[in-house]
Design a protein around this motif. Sequence first.
Motif, PDB file in Angstrom:
ATOM      1  N   ARG A   1     -43.084   9.334  20.792  1.00 29.56           N
ATOM      2  CA  ARG A   1     -43.112   8.305  19.747  1.00 29.56           C
ATOM      3  C   ARG A   1     -41.985   7.299  19.960  1.00 29.56           C
ATOM      4  O   ARG A   1     -42.179   6.092  19.784  1.00 29.56           O
ATOM      5  N   LEU A   2     -40.802   7.769  20.349  1.00 29.17           N
ATOM      6  CA  LEU A   2     -39.690   6.867  20.633  1.00 29.17           C
ATOM      7  C   LEU A   2     -40.018   5.954  21.804  1.00 29.17           C
ATOM      8  O   LEU A   2     -39.773   4.743  21.755  1.00 29.17           O
ATOM      9  N   VAL A   3     -40.570   6.504  22.868  1.00 25.32           N
ATOM     10  CA  VAL A   3     -40.917   5.691  24.035  1.00 25.32           C
ATOM     11  C   VAL A   3     -41.952   4.640  23.669  1.00 25.32           C
ATOM     12  O   VAL A   3     -41.826   3.462  24.044  1.00 25.32           O
ATOM     13  N   ALA A   4     -42.960   5.033  22.910  1.00 28.28           N
ATOM     14  CA  ALA A   4     -44.008   4.089  22.520  1.00 28.28           C
ATOM     15  C   ALA A   4     -43.449   2.982  21.629  1.00 28.28           C
ATOM     16  O   ALA A   4     -43.777   1.797  21.805  1.00 28.28           O
ATOM     17  N   ALA A   5     -42.590   3.356  20.675  1.00 23.40           N
ATOM     18  CA  ALA A   5     -42.009   2.353  19.783  1.00 23.40           C
ATOM     19  C   ALA A   5     -41.104   1.403  20.555  1.00 23.40           C
ATOM     20  O   ALA A   5     -41.103   0.184  20.307  1.00 23.40           O
ATOM     21  N   THR A   6     -40.345   1.930  21.496  1.00 24.57           N
ATOM     22  CA  THR A   6     -39.484   1.079  22.324  1.00 24.57           C
ATOM     23  C   THR A   6     -40.327   0.105  23.140  1.00 24.57           C
ATOM     24  O   THR A   6     -39.988  -1.084  23.261  1.00 24.57           O
ATOM     25  N   GLY A   7     -41.420   0.598  23.690  1.00 23.84           N
ATOM     26  CA  GLY A   7     -42.305  -0.286  24.433  1.00 23.84           C
ATOM     27  C   GLY A   7     -42.854  -1.398  23.571  1.00 23.84           C
ATOM     28  O   GLY A   7     -42.917  -2.574  23.995  1.00 23.84           O
ATOM     29  N   GLU A   8     -43.239  -1.074  22.354  1.00 27.25           N
ATOM     30  CA  GLU A   8     -43.779  -2.103  21.435  1.00 27.25           C
ATOM     31  C   GLU A   8     -42.720  -3.143  21.105  1.00 27.25           C
ATOM     32  O   GLU A   8     -43.002  -4.351  21.104  1.00 27.25           O
ATOM     33  N   VAL A   9     -41.492  -2.688  20.847  1.00 23.70           N
ATOM     34  CA  VAL A   9     -40.407  -3.623  20.495  1.00 23.70           C
ATOM     35  C   VAL A   9     -40.059  -4.491  21.700  1.00 23.70           C
ATOM     36  O   VAL A   9     -39.884  -5.721  21.552  1.00 23.70           O
ATOM     37  N   ILE A  10     -39.938  -3.908  22.858  1.00 21.22           N
ATOM     38  CA  ILE A  10     -39.576  -4.687  24.045  1.00 21.22           C
ATOM     39  C   ILE A  10     -40.651  -5.710  24.395  1.00 21.22           C
ATOM     40  O   ILE A  10     -40.347  -6.834  24.796  1.00 21.22           O
ATOM     41  N   ASP A  11     -41.895  -5.338  24.209  1.00 27.20           N
ATOM     42  CA  ASP A  11     -42.976  -6.299  24.453  1.00 27.20           C
ATOM     43  C   ASP A  11     -42.853  -7.517  23.538  1.00 27.20           C
ATOM     44  O   ASP A  11     -43.286  -8.620  23.911  1.00 27.20           O
ATOM     45  N   ARG A  12     -42.294  -7.297  22.361  1.00 24.57           N
ATOM     46  CA  ARG A  12     -42.107  -8.409  21.421  1.00 24.57           C
ATOM     47  C   ARG A  12     -40.945  -9.321  21.842  1.00 24.57           C
ATOM     48  O   ARG A  12     -40.855 -10.455  21.385  1.00 24.57           O
ATOM     49  N   LEU A  13     -40.042  -8.795  22.679  1.00 30.03           N
ATOM     50  CA  LEU A  13     -38.816  -9.529  22.991  1.00 30.03           C
ATOM     51  C   LEU A  13     -38.844 -10.237  24.333  1.00 30.03           C
ATOM     52  O   LEU A  13     -38.237 -11.291  24.496  1.00 30.03           O
ATOM     53  N   ALA A  14     -39.485  -9.629  25.304  1.00 30.58           N
ATOM     54  CA  ALA A  14     -39.399 -10.155  26.675  1.00 30.58           C
ATOM     55  C   ALA A  14     -40.096 -11.485  26.815  1.00 30.58           C
ATOM     56  O   ALA A  14     -41.116 -11.749  26.168  1.00 30.58           O
ATOM     57  N   ASP A  15     -39.522 -12.326  27.682  1.00 31.54           N
ATOM     58  CA  ASP A  15     -40.153 -13.636  27.955  1.00 31.54           C
ATOM     59  C   ASP A  15     -41.454 -13.455  28.697  1.00 31.54           C
ATOM     60  O   ASP A  15     -41.623 -12.512  29.457  1.00 31.54           O
TER      61      ASP A  15
END
Length: 459
Positions: free
Chosen positions: A445-459
Amino acid sequence: MTVSLPAESVSGASPSRVSALRAEAEALYLGTRPRTRAAAAATTHLYDGVPMHWMSDWSTPVPLIVQEARGARLTDVDGHGYEDFCLGDTAALFGHSPPALVEALARQMPQGLATMLPTPDAGAVGDLLARRFGLPRWQIATTASDANRFALRAARAATGRPRILVFDGAYHGAVDETFVELSAAGTPGNKASLLGEPRDLTTLTRIIPFNDVAALEEALADRTVACVITEPALTNCAMVLPTPGFHAALREITRRTGTLLLIDETHTLSTAPGGYAALHGLEPDLLVVGKAIAGGVPTAVWGMSEETARRFRQAKQRAADGHSGIGTTLSGSPLQLAALRATLEQVATEAAYAHMNALADRLETGLTAVIDRAGLPWHIARCGARVEVVRAPQPCRTGAEARLAHFPALEAAIHLALLVRGVLISPFHDMMLCSPATTAAQVDRLVAATGEVIDRLAD
């Protein structure tokens, strides 16, 4: 309100997206936690509205009010649950309220909490500490800050030398003399953030870069340094691991110059049952472990080699009667001894560490894949069950390099965005811990949430 961030305040992420993510997470946090907001508003007579002022340094717009902490999960007063990878910033490394610890405390509490005298648990605790950490003589303190203070005083008494040496970027709790740093130009001085300190701490504290053997040789050459105090790996900036051969050189140089070596394992207890020093054969003269050593009950321990203890005992015999400056009334209490014994015998076991490290493997692999997929200039640093996202493309070698990998606005946005997704990591840098109570599903769940957040941030 969305605040624009300068480009230099983030690493590989869009400043506008960082601002938008933070604003969205704040609105969601405030809008779904009415009881949290009400409880936070009711703390009129607490400074900054919290029991300890740095609780207000978290990314949340108002402090998170915890109703229950059990295993590797928190529940707030609004009923929201969180997979807890912060674990009290290591204090709950073995999970919140392990059953064996709760049972030991329940047995001891009716029999006394503070007597300033030992209980039958004392001898067992001494034996357990000696077997686990490899040093023969032990004392109990209430915090790692206290234990470090006492151990440094013991080192000065044993050697008759006035100075200590610390590494730039290290963390040793609230020990005044360790609040020093190197400027960008390499000049030593008091930490810029240190409050209420009128002294120039560098008068008796030398500071050099971690992993710098030449600087170590030079700093110890005049044989006025009583003790080098260090974490095995720097853990409170961005994680800095020792370079190959550094610890061997540190031990050889300290022995050759008659300087004692104090290893502070408070954070690196995540490595193995005997900590980093036992696993890697560092052979310290003094060892400090705090926070998690008694399962979260306020306790720390400090141990000495036989030779250090002998020299310290001689110094005590030469001293006048009176206050030694070592020890506090609550140190070595019946409650601490019961908690230490239960944690060492039944909680912090080989099986527990095997579980913790297996899940840390899973977490490291998952987060590395997320970062690689996003093409971000970050990497994962690891110290046993302690996993950290470091915002630099390569491992940091010094505290100065670690400071350049620190992006507060980005870290705060990620922390809050993960929190409203039901995952809690350390608020001060992206540190995560796996406990014996942590599950594979929580890691995923942590890995999935981190992936979702990073996808929102990266150019």
